[in-house]
Design a protein around this motif. Sequence first.
Motif, PDB file in Angstrom:
ATOM      1  N   LEU A   1      -7.802  -0.729   1.553  1.00  0.00           N
ATOM      2  CA  LEU A   1      -7.950  -0.196   0.197  1.00  0.00           C
ATOM      3  C   LEU A   1      -8.612  -1.208  -0.738  1.00  0.00           C
ATOM      4  O   LEU A   1      -9.415  -0.828  -1.603  1.00  0.00           O
ATOM      5  CB  LEU A   1      -6.577   0.209  -0.351  1.00  0.00           C
TER       6      LEU A   1
ATOM      7  N   ALA B   1      -8.052   0.791  -3.989  1.00  0.00           N
ATOM      8  CA  ALA B   1      -6.633   0.513  -4.176  1.00  0.00           C
ATOM      9  C   ALA B   1      -6.087   1.121  -5.466  1.00  0.00           C
ATOM     10  O   ALA B   1      -5.024   1.766  -5.462  1.00  0.00           O
ATOM     11  CB  ALA B   1      -6.390  -0.990  -4.155  1.00  0.00           C
TER      12      ALA B   1
ATOM     13  N   ALA C   1       0.836  -1.204   0.000  1.00  0.00           N
ATOM     14  CA  ALA C   1       0.000   0.000   0.000  1.00  0.00           C
ATOM     15  C   ALA C   1       0.872   1.257   0.000  1.00  0.00           C
ATOM     16  O   ALA C   1       2.058   1.218  -0.330  1.00  0.00           O
ATOM     17  CB  ALA C   1      -0.929  -0.036   1.211  1.00  0.00           C
TER      18      ALA C   1
ATOM     19  N   ARG D   1      -3.558  -1.569   6.030  1.00  0.00           N
ATOM     20  CA  ARG D   1      -3.851  -0.539   5.038  1.00  0.00           C
ATOM     21  C   ARG D   1      -4.220  -1.124   3.661  1.00  0.00           C
ATOM     22  O   ARG D   1      -5.214  -0.720   3.057  1.00  0.00           O
ATOM     23  CB  ARG D   1      -2.656   0.404   4.918  1.00  0.00           C
ATOM     24  N   TRP D   2      -3.411  -2.047   3.147  1.00  0.00           N
ATOM     25  CA  TRP D   2      -3.684  -2.590   1.814  1.00  0.00           C
ATOM     26  C   TRP D   2      -5.049  -3.264   1.766  1.00  0.00           C
ATOM     27  O   TRP D   2      -5.816  -3.091   0.818  1.00  0.00           O
ATOM     28  CB  TRP D   2      -2.591  -3.564   1.412  1.00  0.00           C
TER      29      TRP D   2
END
Length: 469
Positions: free
Chosen positions: A423, A429, A74, A419-420
């Motif tokens: 998203l 993302a 991310a 975080r990734w």
Amino acid sequence: MKLKIYSLITVSAVTMALSSCKKDFLDKQPISQVTPDVAFADAAAAEKLIQGVYDGMYNDYHIMDFMTNGDATADNCYAGGDNPDNIQIDLFKVVNTNANVTRDYTALYKDIKNANLVTDNVPNIQDPKLDVNDRRKQILAEARILRAYMYFNVVRLFGAAPLVLKIPSTTEEFSPPKASVDAIYTQIITDLEYGAANARIAAPNKGLMTKGVANALLAKVYATKANPDWNKVSTYADAVIGGGYSLVTNYDFLWDQNHKNNSEAIWEMQYDGWGGLHGNWMPSQLFGAGWKKFNTPTNDLVSTFDAEKDVVRKKSSILIDGVGWDDDYWKNPAVYPHVNKYRADDKTDTYLIRLADIKLLKAEALNELSASGWSAAATIVNEVRNRVNLGVTPAADQASMRLAIEKERRLELAFEGHRWFDLLRTNRAVTVMNAQKDGNGNSLNYNISTANLLFPIPQSELDRNPNLR
């Protein structure tokens, strides 16, 4: 028993030789001295089986790759270092021979194998001690919560993948096909519901599976699966919030290692150093002189902390100590940032889930359930912000609250591996990563599409199992 060459990780990760290796991860005693009849004969053996699942988690995936996958993929971290596999992940150029991806796939399926050893064998152990205070059900609940968590990571990282729920015993079972994403989520939820119903309310430490862990994972799963069920997210988040947890008063208490297993921790990996049961090598990879460290905080994250005037969380999260390197992202070694949440060397505990994560999911559910839900969501967001001396959120409608919660989760949970996946589940993302710039405002030119959002099944597994192609 000689295993066939084409068997998937189900040879090395779902089973290790059915006739002799069922205890390979449980005991330092030579395998040849332990027979299955002895190993699975009594309550003590059941306890060793479930302990084997926990001990098996102290691998590369759970020690450090959870952060690389969640933050370096991310916009929170650059790869740092000079490892080409990490750099591939950072730049969205992962190939199916990537060593990190291969070891993570292997580690997750090994953990699943360990859990399956419990669910296969514990129901059949004839020992009345195992049913005192429902301990048999608790052990099975712990194994199924852990198995669900492993599959949650598998499906978020790889998408469709083998769904193995028992130790294989036939040629066909050694070469399972991919299961659909929906089928994997269905099994994850089934396991977690069993866990929520049968696990203990509390345990001796926050490394053990409890009802709180199961409920927290259910909230996260229902927020992540296709077409999120925000009512269920809200319900399970409420079960966690009302389950005896509370935010610690000082944000840095979470990271100073003087407050392990605190009131905010829902699931915390337990490290006591190389002189004890488990040492944590991750801190040595994140800061210090001598060589360029991994998972360098990004210009974008640092500027987001600064723009928010988030002094407290930035100080706890990022260390600038004058040790640094001239690289493509940070030209001035004097301001080179390092991850600071993991500071106590080999004794540093890490959180897999903590209360602030679930509170912010509750806020997200409230905001998504109605156009006016942003107001109730703001109360929770402001509680999290108040702890770090920030004013109330300026968000004043559903759309702005959606972005406010996204940013709050980013700053609150930076470097914790979330975080990734945030998203991904919000379908942000591609937009967020393609907007990334360096410290001078130049585009990083990721130019990704939805085709870049999942890791490939490792080539070694495709070679072993033709049903994966």
